[in-house]
Design an enzyme around this catalytic site. Sequence first.
Site, short mmCIF file in Angstrom:
data_model
loop_
_atom_site.label_atom_id
_atom_site.label_comp_id
_atom_site.label_asym_id
_atom_site.label_seq_id
_atom_site.Cartn_x
_atom_site.Cartn_y
_atom_site.Cartn_z
N CYS A 98 -10.91 -16.87 -36.77
CA CYS A 98 -9.52 -17.30 -36.89
C CYS A 98 -8.56 -16.13 -36.63
O CYS A 98 -8.45 -15.69 -35.49
CB CYS A 98 -9.28 -17.95 -38.25
SG CYS A 98 -7.77 -18.95 -38.31
N HIS B 115 -13.61 -22.15 -38.94
CA HIS B 115 -14.03 -21.77 -40.29
C HIS B 115 -15.27 -22.57 -40.65
O HIS B 115 -15.44 -23.71 -40.22
CB HIS B 115 -12.93 -22.08 -41.31
CG HIS B 115 -11.74 -21.19 -41.20
ND1 HIS B 115 -11.75 -19.88 -41.62
CD2 HIS B 115 -10.49 -21.42 -40.71
CE1 HIS B 115 -10.57 -19.33 -41.41
NE2 HIS B 115 -9.78 -20.24 -40.85
#
Length: 494
Positions: free
Chosen positions: A334, A433
Amino acid sequence: MPKALMIQGTSSNAGKSLIVTALCRIMRRNGINVAPFKAQNMSLQSFITKDGGEIGLAQAIQAFAAKVEPDIYMNPVLLKASGEQGSQVIVHGKVYKTMKPKEYYSEREKLWKAVTYSLDYLKTKHELLIIEGAGSPAEINLIEHDIVNMAVAEYLNAPVIIVGDIDRGGVFASIYGTVKLLKFHETLIKGFIINKFRGDFDILVPGIKEIENLINKPCIGIIPYLKNAGISAEDGFSLTSSINNQISLLTGTIKIVVLRLRYISNFSDFDPLKIEPDVELIYSLRKEDLLNADIIIIPGSKKTIEDLKLIKELGVDELLRKLSKNRTEIIGICGGFQMLGKKLIDPHRVESSLKEIDGIGLLPVETIFHPYKITTQVEGYVNSKPSITIKGYEIHMGETSGEINLFHIKRLATGESIFDGATRENIWGTYIHGIFENDSFRRLIINKHRVKKGLKPVEFIFSWQKIKEDFIEKLADNIASSLSMERIWRLIGI
């Protein structure tokens, strides 16, 4: 009429999340359609629901324990600390605005409507709500702004059990003080639990009897100190397991360093790596640790540009560039993925006061930040090896362009199919994630380094999903044996 039970604490980290998780599973075992609820959570550990809403990870874990799908109404208000800017406020799964405390409190009525709407909705779907409070309900300077503790109990006329943490000391004083400061709500408080007890129970008995007499409330249970309780900081899983006993069966250790960023978020991403018996995982920014690592991971960040500046101030960016030439594997998740690119561009000042900053430059990509947040569950496969399938979720403000070709994924919230992530030799990054919760993918990464060290690859050691399920079952067993469940059944009225 749906039933409710509320667990409040004398302080933060008293054990509320753990007890709610256990009670959700205990109730489900007894055939009750139960759901968790927390009106307001403050955490950088979040989860994305199937419809693309963002909630606290703790409520998702509690939903798994209840065997129901995580829902935005289980955590209508989520606060994500953003440094001097205040906190990003997420209402019903979507970003509302970033506010400092005074502004947040001024919007109490609007936020309270989100809470009551959620409660009314959940009452139509479930027989029982197990509700978690936040911090301490007895912060008398903030009670008029309350939307998460006694205000919720009053709205539902829910019985309240107060949890005290004996491990930090002063548990009797904290229980007594909490009950007495809540004198206007005292009739809703039905008893207390002492959590994290170590030692001789007989020594505790006189104190319990005295405090029961002083506050006229019974002790509902004493929970022993659970060394590997499984709920980490900010209410995520933090599991150890008997699979660690297999470490003697494996030779060699793969050393993984996760950069200890100032605004690190969703660090639960790395829990599956932590319990692999041939992995040593630490969080660090020390040069000595980075030099000895087989894999270095740049995690997600709530303030990507600020953490990138920190990396540069410490000279970690230059060290990463040098280590990349030595075949150290460098991974960005991310915000970490964004940092590995050439540039981060922020025309709307979403991330900081800077309009643009150079990235670390190890991946051929650039990121532009937009005011909107992308939140979705995803599923797909590794482009170069389609037999390796993956699931996870995206939570990010920026969009990254360039040589995006690592994964082929479907965004479940929108149905669109796209490519995600970038790779160049021993460097790669992704927005996904939970990527290491995928057992085959996780072993693929670890085995690559086993082979590099002249060790045999290991095909399979454990299922992460089974580890989580086993943990919840064991936790429920421990809590059920420590509480007076007869009293709890009577309180609920079931």
